[in-house]
Design an enzyme around this catalytic site. Structure first.
Site, PDB file in Angstrom:
ATOM      1  N   GLU A 187      39.736  42.103  59.284  1.00  0.00           N
ATOM      2  CA  GLU A 187      38.489  42.266  58.539  1.00  0.00           C
ATOM      3  C   GLU A 187      38.681  43.155  57.313  1.00  0.00           C
ATOM      4  O   GLU A 187      39.344  44.200  57.377  1.00  0.00           O
ATOM      5  CB  GLU A 187      37.402  42.862  59.427  1.00  0.00           C
ATOM      6  CG  GLU A 187      36.841  41.887  60.445  1.00  0.00           C
ATOM      7  CD  GLU A 187      35.481  42.299  60.939  1.00  0.00           C
ATOM      8  OE1 GLU A 187      34.576  42.496  60.101  1.00  0.00           O
ATOM      9  OE2 GLU A 187      35.314  42.428  62.166  1.00  0.00           O
ATOM     10  N   ARG A 188      38.072  42.719  56.239  1.00  0.00           N
ATOM     11  CA  ARG A 188      38.078  43.494  54.999  1.00  0.00           C
ATOM     12  C   ARG A 188      37.455  44.868  55.252  1.00  0.00           C
ATOM     13  O   ARG A 188      36.324  44.979  55.674  1.00  0.00           O
ATOM     14  CB  ARG A 188      37.278  42.738  53.926  1.00  0.00           C
ATOM     15  CG  ARG A 188      37.175  43.436  52.591  1.00  0.00           C
ATOM     16  CD  ARG A 188      36.408  42.620  51.575  1.00  0.00           C
ATOM     17  NE  ARG A 188      35.012  42.393  51.969  1.00  0.00           N
ATOM     18  CZ  ARG A 188      34.078  41.936  51.141  1.00  0.00           C
ATOM     19  NH1 ARG A 188      34.384  41.640  49.894  1.00  0.00           N
ATOM     20  NH2 ARG A 188      32.844  41.750  51.565  1.00  0.00           N
ATOM     21  N   ASN A 240      31.841  49.689  56.540  1.00  0.00           N
ATOM     22  CA  ASN A 240      33.076  49.506  57.286  1.00  0.00           C
ATOM     23  C   ASN A 240      33.712  50.840  57.648  1.00  0.00           C
ATOM     24  O   ASN A 240      33.305  51.899  57.158  1.00  0.00           O
ATOM     25  CB  ASN A 240      34.065  48.677  56.460  1.00  0.00           C
ATOM     26  CG  ASN A 240      33.564  47.280  56.185  1.00  0.00           C
ATOM     27  OD1 ASN A 240      33.079  46.601  57.083  1.00  0.00           O
ATOM     28  ND2 ASN A 240      33.674  46.833  54.943  1.00  0.00           N
ATOM     29  N   HIS A 277      36.000  34.866  52.812  1.00  0.00           N
ATOM     30  CA  HIS A 277      36.938  34.635  53.904  1.00  0.00           C
ATOM     31  C   HIS A 277      38.094  33.764  53.427  1.00  0.00           C
ATOM     32  O   HIS A 277      37.940  32.941  52.519  1.00  0.00           O
ATOM     33  CB  HIS A 277      36.247  33.951  55.090  1.00  0.00           C
ATOM     34  CG  HIS A 277      35.281  34.841  55.791  1.00  0.00           C
ATOM     35  ND1 HIS A 277      35.625  35.587  56.889  1.00  0.00           N
ATOM     36  CD2 HIS A 277      33.979  35.119  55.524  1.00  0.00           C
ATOM     37  CE1 HIS A 277      34.572  36.294  57.277  1.00  0.00           C
ATOM     38  NE2 HIS A 277      33.558  36.019  56.471  1.00  0.00           N
ATOM     39  N   CYS A 305      34.834  38.749  64.795  1.00  0.00           N
ATOM     40  CA  CYS A 305      34.127  38.773  63.510  1.00  0.00           C
ATOM     41  C   CYS A 305      33.182  37.583  63.492  1.00  0.00           C
ATOM     42  O   CYS A 305      33.624  36.428  63.536  1.00  0.00           O
ATOM     43  CB  CYS A 305      35.111  38.696  62.339  1.00  0.00           C
ATOM     44  SG  CYS A 305      34.315  38.623  60.712  1.00  0.00           S
ATOM     45  N   GLY A 306      31.875  37.858  63.443  1.00  0.00           N
ATOM     46  CA  GLY A 306      30.892  36.782  63.474  1.00  0.00           C
ATOM     47  C   GLY A 306      30.948  35.895  62.258  1.00  0.00           C
ATOM     48  O   GLY A 306      30.947  34.659  62.362  1.00  0.00           O
ATOM     49  N   ASN A 342      38.202  38.835  53.893  1.00  0.00           N
ATOM     50  CA  ASN A 342      38.496  38.788  55.317  1.00  0.00           C
ATOM     51  C   ASN A 342      39.522  37.686  55.548  1.00  0.00           C
ATOM     52  O   ASN A 342      39.526  36.673  54.832  1.00  0.00           O
ATOM     53  CB  ASN A 342      37.231  38.479  56.112  1.00  0.00           C
ATOM     54  CG  ASN A 342      36.150  39.526  55.919  1.00  0.00           C
ATOM     55  OD1 ASN A 342      36.204  40.593  56.507  1.00  0.00           O
ATOM     56  ND2 ASN A 342      35.165  39.229  55.080  1.00  0.00           N
ATOM     57  N   CYS A 382      27.396  40.952  58.488  1.00  0.00           N
ATOM     58  CA  CYS A 382      28.166  40.946  59.728  1.00  0.00           C
ATOM     59  C   CYS A 382      27.343  40.215  60.773  1.00  0.00           C
ATOM     60  O   CYS A 382      26.252  40.663  61.138  1.00  0.00           O
ATOM     61  CB  CYS A 382      28.484  42.364  60.189  1.00  0.00           C
ATOM     62  SG  CYS A 382      29.333  42.410  61.786  1.00  0.00           S
ATOM     63  N   GLY A 383      27.859  39.105  61.258  1.00  0.00           N
ATOM     64  CA  GLY A 383      27.133  38.310  62.235  1.00  0.00           C
ATOM     65  C   GLY A 383      26.978  39.010  63.570  1.00  0.00           C
ATOM     66  O   GLY A 383      25.909  38.989  64.185  1.00  0.00           O
ATOM     67  N   ASN A 384      28.048  39.644  64.053  1.00  0.00           N
ATOM     68  CA  ASN A 384      27.964  40.352  65.327  1.00  0.00           C
ATOM     69  C   ASN A 384      26.983  41.512  65.242  1.00  0.00           C
ATOM     70  O   ASN A 384      26.216  41.757  66.173  1.00  0.00           O
ATOM     71  CB  ASN A 384      29.353  40.860  65.746  1.00  0.00           C
ATOM     72  CG  ASN A 384      30.278  39.733  66.161  1.00  0.00           C
ATOM     73  OD1 ASN A 384      29.884  38.823  66.870  1.00  0.00           O
ATOM     74  ND2 ASN A 384      31.518  39.787  65.700  1.00  0.00           N
ATOM     75  N   GLY A 401      33.493  35.603  60.378  1.00  0.00           N
ATOM     76  CA  GLY A 401      34.796  34.951  60.444  1.00  0.00           C
ATOM     77  C   GLY A 401      34.771  33.725  61.334  1.00  0.00           C
ATOM     78  O   GLY A 401      35.399  32.701  61.037  1.00  0.00           O
ATOM     79  N   ASN A 452      33.265  43.373  68.808  1.00  0.00           N
ATOM     80  CA  ASN A 452      33.106  43.932  67.453  1.00  0.00           C
ATOM     81  C   ASN A 452      32.098  45.075  67.565  1.00  0.00           C
ATOM     82  O   ASN A 452      30.901  44.846  67.699  1.00  0.00           O
ATOM     83  CB  ASN A 452      32.592  42.834  66.529  1.00  0.00           C
ATOM     84  CG  ASN A 452      32.822  43.096  65.062  1.00  0.00           C
ATOM     85  OD1 ASN A 452      32.262  42.405  64.235  1.00  0.00           O
ATOM     86  ND2 ASN A 452      33.635  44.070  64.700  1.00  0.00           N
ATOM     87  N   ASN A 468      29.888  36.501  52.671  1.00  0.00           N
ATOM     88  CA  ASN A 468      30.999  37.382  52.323  1.00  0.00           C
ATOM     89  C   ASN A 468      32.262  36.528  52.274  1.00  0.00           C
ATOM     90  O   ASN A 468      32.293  35.411  52.789  1.00  0.00           O
ATOM     91  CB  ASN A 468      31.113  38.557  53.306  1.00  0.00           C
ATOM     92  CG  ASN A 468      31.297  38.110  54.743  1.00  0.00           C
ATOM     93  OD1 ASN A 468      31.298  36.928  55.049  1.00  0.00           O
ATOM     94  ND2 ASN A 468      31.451  39.063  55.641  1.00  0.00           N
TER      95      ASN A 468
END
Length: 258
Positions: free
Chosen positions: A192-193, A57, A143, A201-202, A174, A66-68, A204, A6, A141
Site C-alpha cells: 500500500e502507498r 497512512n 493502483h 486493501c479494499g 498502490n 480506503c475500502g476496509n 486494491g 487491514n 486512488n
C-alpha cells in the site's frame, strides 16, 4: 478496528480534536512506542453526506480512499449510536461512497460499499527492476495490478517500494500482485502507498477484480483472497464496484501525551 486484517485507529473527530493528524498518524502507528496500525481514520461531520472520513497512512500522508476503513466507519457509526441508518452516505477525498450495513441484533455483521466506477485503465510495460507488465487504474486512488503465476513467491518487500515510487506514478501508487485461482477466486498480495505491506486493501481488491474483468481473466463477481481475509467484489452492469466484507472492533481505550 480491522477489516480483513487491514487495521486502523479510529477517532470520533466530532468529539475529539486532532490538531495535527499527520504527526499523530506516524506516532500512533508505530508498534513499539505507539498503538501500532496501518494508519489513522478520523470520523467527522459532512455538509454533503451523512458523515465524513479522513485517512492518514502510517507515514503521515493522507489517503484518498480506503475500502476496509469505510466498512469499519459504518460499524462504528451504527454501534456507537451516531446513526440508526443502515444505508449511510460517507464523504471521502475521492467522493461520496454509500455503505449498506447488514445488522443483526444491533450488531453490524458485514458492510457492502458502493466504491464507484474504475477508470483510467492503462497497460504499462517493463516497470521496475524486474520489468513488470501490469495494468494501472484508479478506483478513487491509484493502483498498479500485476498478474502472476506465483504470487506467494513474489518478493513484495523488494518490488513494492520500487513500483510505488516509479517516476511513471507521480503521486505514487498502490501495488497489487494477483494470481487467478479459477472458480471466481483470485489470490492477492498488496503493497500500500504510504503504509507498505498490509494484510489487506479494499480498494486494491476492487482494482484487482476490475483489472481481471478488463483483461477477461474473471467474471463480474470474484472473491479476492488476501493475507488477512477475503472480500467479495461484484461489478454491476453499470460498472459500479460493490465490495462486501467484515468490519471488526478489536479494542478501544485512551492514549495520553499527544
Amino acid at each position: 478496528m480491522q477489516g480483513a486484517g487491514n487495521d486502523y485507529i479510529y477517532v470520533n473527530a466530532m468529539q475529539y480534536e486532532i490538531p495535527s493528524p499527520e504527526t499523530v498518524a506516524r506516532e500512533w502507528s508505530r508498534p513499539h512506542t505507539g498503538i501500532g496500525s496501518d494508519g489513522l481514520v478520523l470520523i467527522g461531520r459532512s455538509e454533503t453526506a451523512d458523515f465524513s472520513m479522513r485517512i492518514f497512512n502510517a507515514d503521515g500522508s493522507e489517503a484518498m480512499m480506503c475500502g476496509n476503513a469505510s466498512r469499519c466507519v459504518g460499524k462504528y457509526l451504527y454501534e456507537n449510536g451516531l446513526t440508526r441508518k443502515t444505508e449511510i452516505r460517507l464523504e471521502t477525498r475521492s467522493g461520496i461512497r454509500t455503505l449498506f450495513l447488514d445488522v443483526t441484533d444491533g450488531k453490524v455483521r458485514s458492510v457492502c460499499v458502493d466504491m464507484g466506477i474504475a477508470s483510467g485503465f492503462r497497460e504499462m510495460h517493463d516497470m521496475g527492476k524486474y520489468r513488470r507488465h501490469g495494468l494501472a487504474l484508479s478506483v478513487g486512488n491509484p493502483h498498479f495490478v500485476i498478474f502472476t503465476d506465483d504470487v506467494e513467491g513474489t518478493d513484495l518487500e523488494k518490488e513494492g517500494p520500487v513500483l510505488e515510487n516509479d517516476p511513471a506514478f507521480p503521486d505514487r501508487t498502490n501495488v497489487e500482485f494477483a494470481q487467478i485461482l479459477g472458480n471466481g477466486r483470485i489470490r492477492m498480495r498488496v503493497w500500500e502507498r504510504g503504509s507498505g505491506i498490509t494484510e489487506a486493501c479494499g480498494t486494491g481488491a476492487c482494482a484487482t477484480a476490475s483489472a481481471a474483468l478488463y483483461r477477461g481473466l474473471a467474471g463480474n463477481e470474484t472473491e479476492i483472497i488476501m493475507d488477512g481475509g477475503s472480500l467479495l467484489i461484484r461489478i454491476t452492469p453499470e460498472k459500479h464496484i460493490l465490495m462486501t466484507g467484515p468490519a471488526v472492533k478489536v479494542f478501544e481505550g485512551t492514549i495520553e501525551g499527544f
